[in-house]
Write a protein that holds these residues in place. Structure first.
Motif, short mmCIF file in Angstrom:
data_model
loop_
_atom_site.label_atom_id
_atom_site.label_comp_id
_atom_site.label_asym_id
_atom_site.label_seq_id
_atom_site.Cartn_x
_atom_site.Cartn_y
_atom_site.Cartn_z
N LEU A 101 -58.51 -42.29 16.30
CA LEU A 101 -58.61 -42.95 17.60
C LEU A 101 -57.22 -43.24 18.16
CD1 LEU A 101 -60.43 -44.06 19.83
CD2 LEU A 101 -60.50 -46.23 18.59
N ALA A 102 -56.31 -43.67 17.31
CA ALA A 102 -54.93 -43.90 17.75
C ALA A 102 -54.29 -42.60 18.23
CB ALA A 102 -54.11 -44.52 16.62
N ILE A 103 -54.50 -41.51 17.49
CA ILE A 103 -53.96 -40.21 17.91
C ILE A 103 -54.54 -39.82 19.27
CG2 ILE A 103 -54.02 -37.73 17.40
CD1 ILE A 103 -53.69 -38.53 14.42
N MET A 104 -55.84 -40.01 19.45
CA MET A 104 -56.45 -39.66 20.74
C MET A 104 -55.88 -40.51 21.86
SD MET A 104 -58.58 -37.57 22.11
CE MET A 104 -58.09 -37.50 23.81
N LEU A 105 -55.69 -41.80 21.61
CA LEU A 105 -55.10 -42.67 22.63
C LEU A 105 -53.68 -42.24 22.99
CD1 LEU A 105 -56.45 -46.07 21.31
CD2 LEU A 105 -56.85 -45.18 23.61
N ILE A 106 -52.95 -41.74 22.02
CA ILE A 106 -51.58 -41.28 22.28
C ILE A 106 -51.59 -39.94 23.00
CG2 ILE A 106 -49.48 -40.44 21.14
CD1 ILE A 106 -49.98 -42.67 19.02
N VAL A 107 -52.44 -39.03 22.56
CA VAL A 107 -52.46 -37.68 23.13
C VAL A 107 -52.96 -37.69 24.57
CG1 VAL A 107 -53.58 -35.42 22.94
CG2 VAL A 107 -52.60 -36.49 20.92
N ASN A 108 -54.03 -38.42 24.84
CA ASN A 108 -54.59 -38.42 26.19
C ASN A 108 -55.39 -39.71 26.38
OD1 ASN A 108 -56.08 -38.01 28.55
ND2 ASN A 108 -56.17 -35.80 28.22
N TYR A 109 -54.75 -40.72 26.93
CA TYR A 109 -55.40 -42.03 27.06
C TYR A 109 -56.59 -41.99 28.01
CZ TYR A 109 -53.05 -42.66 31.52
OH TYR A 109 -52.63 -42.51 32.80
N TYR A 110 -56.58 -41.07 28.98
CA TYR A 110 -57.67 -41.00 29.95
C TYR A 110 -58.98 -40.64 29.25
CZ TYR A 110 -60.43 -39.47 33.96
OH TYR A 110 -61.41 -39.31 34.88
N PHE A 111 -58.98 -39.58 28.47
CA PHE A 111 -60.20 -39.21 27.76
C PHE A 111 -60.44 -40.09 26.55
CE2 PHE A 111 -60.70 -35.60 30.46
CZ PHE A 111 -62.07 -35.54 30.54
N ALA A 112 -59.40 -40.68 26.01
CA ALA A 112 -59.59 -41.64 24.92
C ALA A 112 -60.42 -42.82 25.40
CB ALA A 112 -58.25 -42.11 24.38
N PHE A 113 -60.23 -43.22 26.65
CA PHE A 113 -61.02 -44.30 27.23
C PHE A 113 -62.50 -43.90 27.28
CE2 PHE A 113 -62.80 -46.46 31.00
CZ PHE A 113 -62.68 -47.77 30.57
N MET A 114 -62.77 -42.66 27.68
CA MET A 114 -64.15 -42.18 27.72
C MET A 114 -64.75 -42.10 26.31
SD MET A 114 -64.53 -40.60 31.02
CE MET A 114 -63.32 -40.45 32.32
N ILE A 115 -63.95 -41.64 25.36
CA ILE A 115 -64.41 -41.58 23.98
C ILE A 115 -64.66 -42.98 23.45
CG2 ILE A 115 -63.65 -41.02 21.62
CD1 ILE A 115 -62.38 -38.47 22.80
N ALA A 116 -63.82 -43.93 23.84
CA ALA A 116 -64.02 -45.32 23.41
C ALA A 116 -65.36 -45.86 23.92
CB ALA A 116 -62.87 -46.20 23.88
N ILE A 117 -65.71 -45.54 25.14
CA ILE A 117 -67.02 -45.96 25.67
C ILE A 117 -68.14 -45.33 24.85
CG2 ILE A 117 -68.58 -45.79 27.65
CD1 ILE A 117 -66.05 -45.95 29.44
N TRP A 144 -65.70 -52.52 13.06
CA TRP A 144 -65.47 -51.52 14.09
C TRP A 144 -64.56 -52.06 15.19
CZ3 TRP A 144 -67.11 -52.20 19.17
CH2 TRP A 144 -66.81 -51.14 20.02
N LEU A 145 -64.81 -53.30 15.64
CA LEU A 145 -64.00 -53.89 16.70
C LEU A 145 -62.54 -54.02 16.26
CD1 LEU A 145 -63.82 -55.26 19.48
CD2 LEU A 145 -64.34 -57.42 18.33
N TRP A 146 -62.30 -54.56 15.07
CA TRP A 146 -60.93 -54.72 14.59
C TRP A 146 -60.25 -53.37 14.39
CZ3 TRP A 146 -58.11 -58.61 15.48
CH2 TRP A 146 -58.67 -59.87 15.58
N SER A 147 -60.99 -52.40 13.90
CA SER A 147 -60.42 -51.06 13.72
C SER A 147 -60.03 -50.45 15.06
CB SER A 147 -61.41 -50.15 13.01
OG SER A 147 -61.70 -50.64 11.73
N SER A 148 -60.86 -50.64 16.07
CA SER A 148 -60.55 -50.13 17.41
C SER A 148 -59.32 -50.83 17.99
CB SER A 148 -61.75 -50.33 18.34
OG SER A 148 -62.86 -49.62 17.86
N LEU A 149 -59.22 -52.14 17.79
CA LEU A 149 -58.05 -52.87 18.29
C LEU A 149 -56.77 -52.46 17.57
CD1 LEU A 149 -59.60 -56.44 18.75
CD2 LEU A 149 -58.97 -54.79 20.54
#
Length: 170
Positions: A101-117, A144-149
């Protein structure tokens, strides 16, 4: 921030269309590979794994966005994030989820937001189906919440502008 974009550094201006073609085909292949890995990890019938992996890598969304090659990284990383979520809920192992999830947020935060939803909804679905008690359900949701944060905090290296991180007030 996709590391696959480094392939384009080895292309001269005249070779750039070929480099983009190679990059696109590589991203298609990697998306099929990660989906096949997800299916194999979940003990899916191995005779059908190639069919579903090819179908995933050539689905309509990918074809429609083939000119937006920066968005194709999301299709590569999504199966691994989902696998990490499964491990978080079912085995209480957070490493895969946080890392990818961290890698996805770094690579492309726009789609990482969609994946987070998608992960919010999926975590509830998996947790409702596999928790044996309310206590276990809420423990899994907190994990899950703490891991996401934590994943979001790791990605702050890139997603928060440096002038906000290192601002000096006079």
């Amino acid at each position: 921030m996709s590391p696959l974009n480094l392939i384009l550094l080895f292309c001269s201006t005249s070779q750039l269309p070929s480099g983009i073609l190679i990059l696109t085909v590589l991203k298609y292949g990697l998306s099929g590979l990660t989906f096949a890995y997800l299916l194999k990890t979940n003990k899916f019938n191995s005779a059908f794994i190639p069919i579903f992996a090819i179908s995933y890598s050539l689905m309509g969304w990918v074809i429609a966005n083939q000119l937006n090659i920066i968005w194709l990284d999301a299709v590569i990383i999504l199966p691994i994030i989902y696998l990490g979520l499964q491990r978080l809920i079912l085995q209480r192992k957070v490493g895969t989820y946080i890392t990818w999830l961290a890698i996805m947020l770094i690579v492309n935060y726009y789609f990482a937001f969609m994946i987070a939803i998608f992960m919010v909804l999926t975590s509830w679905f998996l947790n409702i189906n596999f928790s044996t008690s309310r206590r276990q359900f809420w423990q899994n949701q907190w994990r899950w919440l703490w891991s996401s944060l934590i994943a979001g905090g790791i990605s702050a290296i890139i997603t928060i502008p440096p002038h906000l991180l290192f601002a000096t007030h006079k």
